[in-house]
Motif scaffolding. Structure first.
Motif, PDB file in Angstrom:
ATOM      1  N   PRO A   1       0.819  -1.222   0.000  1.00 43.53           N
ATOM      2  CA  PRO A   1       0.000   0.000   0.000  1.00 43.53           C
ATOM      3  C   PRO A   1       0.847   1.263   0.000  1.00 43.53           C
ATOM      4  CG  PRO A   1      -0.054  -1.066   2.160  1.00 43.53           C
ATOM      5  CD  PRO A   1       0.594  -2.024   1.214  1.00 43.53           C
ATOM      6  N   THR A   2       0.588   2.141  -0.967  1.00 41.07           N
ATOM      7  CA  THR A   2       1.322   3.408  -1.031  1.00 41.07           C
ATOM      8  C   THR A   2       0.994   4.278   0.170  1.00 41.07           C
ATOM      9  OG1 THR A   2       1.364   3.358  -3.439  1.00 41.07           O
ATOM     10  CG2 THR A   2       1.707   5.500  -2.389  1.00 41.07           C
ATOM     11  N   SER A   3      -0.289   4.393   0.474  1.00 41.19           N
ATOM     12  CA  SER A   3      -0.714   5.217   1.607  1.00 41.19           C
ATOM     13  C   SER A   3      -1.819   4.508   2.372  1.00 41.19           C
ATOM     14  CB  SER A   3      -1.175   6.600   1.139  1.00 41.19           C
ATOM     15  OG  SER A   3      -2.190   6.475   0.169  1.00 41.19           O
ATOM     16  N   THR A   4      -2.044   4.962   3.602  1.00 42.44           N
ATOM     17  CA  THR A   4      -3.051   4.371   4.491  1.00 42.44           C
ATOM     18  C   THR A   4      -3.896   5.485   5.083  1.00 42.44           C
ATOM     19  OG1 THR A   4      -1.635   2.474   5.052  1.00 42.44           O
ATOM     20  CG2 THR A   4      -3.408   3.022   6.600  1.00 42.44           C
ATOM     21  N   LEU A   5      -5.199   5.258   5.139  1.00 41.94           N
ATOM     22  CA  LEU A   5      -6.105   6.188   5.800  1.00 41.94           C
ATOM     23  C   LEU A   5      -6.366   5.657   7.204  1.00 41.94           C
ATOM     24  CD1 LEU A   5      -7.953   8.692   5.555  1.00 41.94           C
ATOM     25  CD2 LEU A   5      -9.772   7.150   4.807  1.00 41.94           C
ATOM     26  N   GLY A   6      -5.799   6.334   8.207  1.00 44.74           N
ATOM     27  CA  GLY A   6      -5.931   5.829   9.568  1.00 44.74           C
ATOM     28  C   GLY A   6      -5.112   6.629  10.550  1.00 44.74           C
ATOM     29  N   ILE A   7      -4.474   5.925  11.484  1.00 44.62           N
ATOM     30  CA  ILE A   7      -3.684   6.562  12.532  1.00 44.62           C
ATOM     31  C   ILE A   7      -2.319   5.884  12.618  1.00 44.62           C
ATOM     32  CG2 ILE A   7      -4.685   5.062  14.314  1.00 44.62           C
ATOM     33  CD1 ILE A   7      -4.395   7.455  16.252  1.00 44.62           C
ATOM     34  N   LEU A   8      -1.289   6.680  12.880  1.00 47.29           N
ATOM     35  CA  LEU A   8       0.094   6.193  12.910  1.00 47.29           C
ATOM     36  C   LEU A   8       0.788   6.686  14.171  1.00 47.29           C
ATOM     37  CD1 LEU A   8       2.867   5.212  11.625  1.00 47.29           C
ATOM     38  CD2 LEU A   8       2.945   7.451  10.526  1.00 47.29           C
ATOM     39  N   MET A   9       1.576   5.797  14.778  1.00 45.32           N
ATOM     40  CA  MET A   9       2.421   6.144  15.917  1.00 45.32           C
ATOM     41  C   MET A   9       3.841   5.701  15.585  1.00 45.32           C
ATOM     42  SD  MET A   9       2.056   4.909  19.917  1.00 45.32           S
ATOM     43  CE  MET A   9       2.356   3.170  19.532  1.00 45.32           C
ATOM     44  N   LYS A  10       4.815   6.599  15.754  1.00 42.27           N
ATOM     45  CA  LYS A  10       6.189   6.251  15.403  1.00 42.27           C
ATOM     46  C   LYS A  10       7.161   7.016  16.276  1.00 42.27           C
ATOM     47  CE  LYS A  10       7.896   7.862  11.624  1.00 42.27           C
ATOM     48  NZ  LYS A  10       8.175   8.204  10.216  1.00 42.27           N
ATOM     49  N   GLY A  11       8.422   6.582  16.248  1.00 40.00           N
ATOM     50  CA  GLY A  11       9.433   7.273  17.035  1.00 40.00           C
ATOM     51  C   GLY A  11      10.789   6.617  16.897  1.00 40.00           C
ATOM     52  N   SER A  12      11.760   7.157  17.625  1.00 41.19           N
ATOM     53  CA  SER A  12      13.132   6.665  17.610  1.00 41.19           C
ATOM     54  C   SER A  12      13.615   6.569  19.047  1.00 41.19           C
ATOM     55  CB  SER A  12      14.013   7.612  16.801  1.00 41.19           C
ATOM     56  OG  SER A  12      15.352   7.199  16.820  1.00 41.19           O
ATOM     57  N   ILE A  13      14.202   5.410  19.401  1.00 39.03           N
ATOM     58  CA  ILE A  13      14.577   5.137  20.787  1.00 39.03           C
ATOM     59  C   ILE A  13      16.000   4.586  20.853  1.00 39.03           C
ATOM     60  CG2 ILE A  13      14.020   3.812  22.859  1.00 39.03           C
ATOM     61  CD1 ILE A  13      11.170   3.561  21.826  1.00 39.03           C
ATOM     62  N   PRO A  14      16.869   5.139  21.716  1.00 35.95           N
ATOM     63  CA  PRO A  14      18.190   4.536  21.936  1.00 35.95           C
ATOM     64  C   PRO A  14      18.058   3.341  22.883  1.00 35.95           C
ATOM     65  CG  PRO A  14      17.961   6.534  23.250  1.00 35.95           C
ATOM     66  CD  PRO A  14      16.709   6.419  22.438  1.00 35.95           C
TER      67      PRO A  14
ATOM     68  N   LEU B   1      22.299   1.207  20.560  1.00 29.84           N
ATOM     69  CA  LEU B   1      21.900   1.358  19.164  1.00 29.84           C
ATOM     70  C   LEU B   1      20.706   2.297  19.069  1.00 29.84           C
ATOM     71  CD1 LEU B   1      22.043  -2.396  18.064  1.00 29.84           C
ATOM     72  CD2 LEU B   1      23.782  -0.652  17.661  1.00 29.84           C
ATOM     73  N   ARG B   2      20.464   2.841  17.878  1.00 33.43           N
ATOM     74  CA  ARG B   2      19.315   3.680  17.623  1.00 33.43           C
ATOM     75  C   ARG B   2      18.237   2.844  16.931  1.00 33.43           C
ATOM     76  NH1 ARG B   2      16.953   8.068  19.501  1.00 33.43           N
ATOM     77  NH2 ARG B   2      19.067   8.893  19.811  1.00 33.43           N
ATOM     78  N   TRP B   3      17.090   2.670  17.609  1.00 32.87           N
ATOM     79  CA  TRP B   3      15.984   1.877  17.094  1.00 32.87           C
ATOM     80  C   TRP B   3      14.858   2.791  16.610  1.00 32.87           C
ATOM     81  CZ3 TRP B   3      16.143  -3.532  17.006  1.00 32.87           C
ATOM     82  CH2 TRP B   3      17.232  -4.109  17.680  1.00 32.87           C
ATOM     83  N   GLU B   4      14.244   2.427  15.491  1.00 31.37           N
ATOM     84  CA  GLU B   4      13.096   3.152  14.962  1.00 31.37           C
ATOM     85  C   GLU B   4      11.892   2.215  14.946  1.00 31.37           C
ATOM     86  OE1 GLU B   4      14.517   3.887  11.078  1.00 31.37           O
ATOM     87  OE2 GLU B   4      15.849   5.529  11.657  1.00 31.37           O
ATOM     88  N   TYR B   5      10.717   2.755  15.220  1.00 32.12           N
ATOM     89  CA  TYR B   5       9.516   1.927  15.156  1.00 32.12           C
ATOM     90  C   TYR B   5       8.369   2.727  14.539  1.00 32.12           C
ATOM     91  CZ  TYR B   5       7.296   4.518  18.954  1.00 32.12           C
ATOM     92  OH  TYR B   5       6.720   5.515  19.704  1.00 32.12           O
ATOM     93  N   ALA B   6       7.434   2.016  13.939  1.00 33.67           N
ATOM     94  CA  ALA B   6       6.215   2.622  13.407  1.00 33.67           C
ATOM     95  C   ALA B   6       5.095   1.600  13.545  1.00 33.67           C
ATOM     96  CB  ALA B   6       6.390   3.019  11.948  1.00 33.67           C
ATOM     97  N   LEU B   7       3.972   2.013  14.127  1.00 36.70           N
ATOM     98  CA  LEU B   7       2.788   1.174  14.264  1.00 36.70           C
ATOM     99  C   LEU B   7       1.602   1.950  13.698  1.00 36.70           C
ATOM    100  CD1 LEU B   7       3.308  -0.050  17.951  1.00 36.70           C
ATOM    101  CD2 LEU B   7       3.728  -1.377  15.872  1.00 36.70           C
TER     102      LEU B   7
END
Length: 266
Positions: free
Chosen positions: A68-81, A85-91
């Motif tokens: 899917p190119t795009s999603t209609l909804g809600i997104l939560m994301k961030g970057s955590i050490p 290491l530097r970790w990235e997440y997206a839900l």
């Protein structure tokens, strides 16, 4: 972001994304609306035209062919050490794709349409990506997407789509080659519930695709003209079901970019 295209005597308008966001910290940000799907690195970070160094998208990532190119909804994301290491997440969650049963065109049988603004069932898609940077110039990521895609009141109501993908990226400047070297690669694999369409034999609906590219820009040389040139080569493939609407494809692309400014390229 909106694109306009002239198709015959008609103007086609496509809205890639339109959303509002709220930043709590580097570790937490929210978006609501239509956003670029954070599946892999390409879709969210370099898919739009002013970021893509090639004149088109990889075969598997062309508008909704596999991911899917795009999603209609809600997104939560961030970057955590974490653990040095530097970790990235997206839900994210939103309207899932819509199964095309080939009623209008048999060649489209088994395709998933992600322009599902009205939501053809009461199920919502769930997806996410987790990434890590072992070193500042390198990124590794894993993505997953799941949705029920069949119409609510039909024989296809239990059909589900599952997509998995891995991505890798490296970008750094080296004095030994007097310039910047970049390498990226992504693999995506989609599985849709096997089912019979219009009384035909059961359709084995699996698709996969890969792309990889290398780029070099001689940033450290003195010549002002040539230091703004970037040389690129890409290899990409698309594997589709034997009796599906698309053919298997494989191609090479060579590109030359000239950077007028950091955000202006020919």
């Amino acid at each position: 972001d909106t694109q306009f295209a002239l198709l015959g005597k008609q103007t086609d308008v496509f809205l890639f994304f339109a959303n509002c966001g709220f930043v709590v910290s580097d570790a937490l940000m929210f978006k609501v609306g239509k956003f670029l799907t954070p599946f892999g690195y390409f879709q969210e970070n370099i898919r739009v035209e002013w970021m893509n160094k090639f004149p088109d998208e990889p075969l598997a990532l062309t508008d909704d062919v596999l991911v899917p190119t795009s999603t209609l909804g809600i997104l939560m994301k961030g970057s955590i050490p974490l653990m040095g290491l530097r970790w990235e997440y997206a839900l994210y969650s939103g309207n899932g794709g819509r199964l095309d049963t080939g009623e209008d065109d048999e060649r489209d049988t088994g395709m998933i349409r992600y322009d599902n603004f009205a939501d053809n069932n009461h199920n919502k898609s769930l997806g996410g990506r987790i990434g890590v940077a072992p070193i500042p110039s390198m990124r590794l990521g894993y993505s997953q997407y799941h949705a029920r895609v069949g119409d609510e009141d039909s024989i296809y109501k239990d059909v589900e789509a599952n997509i998995r993908g891995v991505d890798f990226g490296f970008k750094d400047v080296f004095s030994s080659i007097r310039g910047q070297f970049e390498y990226r690669a992504e693999y995506s694999h989609s599985e849709v519930t096997n089912i019979s369409y219009r009384g035909e034999p059961v359709f084995d609906n699996k698709r996969s695709g890969v792309f990889t590219f290398v780029a070099y820009r001689p940033l450290l040389i003195k010549n002002e003209f040539f230091k703004n040139l970037e040389y690129l080569i890409r290899y990409d493939t698309l594997d589709t079901p034997t009796n599906g609407p698309l053919m298997d494809m494989e191609r090479w692309t060579i590109a030359f970019d000239y950077w007028l400014l950091s955000s202006v390229v020919i």
